[in-house]
Design an enzyme around this catalytic site. Structure first.
Site, PDB file in Angstrom:
ATOM      1  N   GLN A 100       0.960  -1.119   0.512  1.00  0.00           N
ATOM      2  CA  GLN A 100       0.168  -0.115   0.043  1.00  0.00           C
ATOM      3  C   GLN A 100       1.050   1.014  -0.060  1.00  0.00           C
ATOM      4  OE1 GLN A 100      -2.275   1.080   3.236  1.00  0.00           O
ATOM      5  NE2 GLN A 100      -4.401   1.093   1.924  1.00  0.00           N
ATOM      6  N   TYR A 181      -5.415  11.798   3.567  1.00  0.00           N
ATOM      7  CA  TYR A 181      -3.840  11.908   3.214  1.00  0.00           C
ATOM      8  C   TYR A 181      -4.015  12.635   1.943  1.00  0.00           C
ATOM      9  CZ  TYR A 181      -3.374   8.744   6.672  1.00  0.00           C
ATOM     10  OH  TYR A 181      -2.907   7.897   8.370  1.00  0.00           O
TER      11      TYR A 181
END
Length: 184
Positions: A100, A181
Site C-alpha cells: 500500500q 491524506y
C-alpha cells in the site's frame, strides 16, 4: 445469490488467491526510524500469509510522505531490501502481498519532514487535532500548498515507489487515497 465458499480460490487480475480472505492494511509503527522494515515485520506478515491476500501497512513513497514515527518507506534500496525479506517470507508460506503506497500530505508535521519543512497539501488548510511525532503528540500545522510544477515530482515518487515495491517482491501495489491524506 449463490453461496460462496470463502475458502475457495479467487482470480484477481493476474493473481490467483488461495482463498477470499483479505488482510486489511494496519499501520504498526514498527519500522526503524529511517523507514526500514525488519525482522518484526517479516514475522508479522509471515504469520498472516494464510490469508488470500495481504495488503501491507501504509508505506511511504518518499521522505516527504512520512507522517508518523516508525512507519516503513519504499523510496531507497535499504528499504527495498527490508521489504524483500518480508515478501520472501510471505511467499514461502504461499501467500500474496500487495504494497500500500502512501503520502500523508497535510497530516504530517515538520518534526517528521526533511529539514523540518512544512508538509504539503493541495491547499494550505490545517487538519484539526494533533498528530504524533518522535517527541509525542503535537498540534497539526498549516501545510504548504503544492505548486502545479511540483505535481510531476509527486507522480514520479509514486511511480518509483511502485517500481521499488515490485523489485522488493510485492505481487502488486495499492494506493492509499483516504483519511485526509494527500490524494484524498
Amino acid at each position: 445469490m449463490p453461496d460462496i465458499d470463502l475458502f475457495s480460490p479467487l482470480q484477481l487480475g493476474p493473481h490467483t488467491l488461495k482463498n477470499r480472505f483479505v488482510m486489511a492494511p494496519l499501520t504498526r509503527n514498527r519500522a526503524s526510524r529511517d523507514g526500514v522494515p525488519g525482522r518484526l515485520q517479516m514475522e508479522y506478515y509471515q504469520q498472516r500469509a494464510s490469508a488470500g491476500l495481504i495488503l501491507s501497512e501504509a508505506t511511504c513513497i518518499s521522505p516527504e510522505a512520512v507522517g508518523y514515527p516508525f512507519t516503513p518507506g519504499i523510496w531507497n534500496g535499504i528499504q527495498v531490501g527490508g521489504w524483500a525479506e518480508v515478501t520472501a517470507a510471505v511467499h514461502s508460506e504461499g501467500g500474496k502481498i500487495f504494497c500500500q503506497l502512501w503520502h500523508v500530505g497535510r497530516v504530517s508535521h515538520p518534526d517528521l519532514q526533511p529539514d523540518g519543512q512544512l508538509p504539503v497539501a493541495p491547499s494550505a488548510i490545517a487538519p484539526t487535532g494533533e498528530t504524533f511525532t518522535y517527541e509525542g503528540a503535537k498540534p497539526f500545522v498549516t501545510p504548504r500548498a503544492l505548486e502545479t510544477a511540483e505535481l510531476p515530482g509527486i507522480v514520479n515518487a509514486y511511480r518509483s515507489a511502485a517500481k521499488n515495491a515490485l523489485a522488493a517482491g510485492f505481487d502488486s501495489v495499492e494506493i492509499h487515497a483516504a483519511n485526509g491524506y494527500l490524494l484524498d
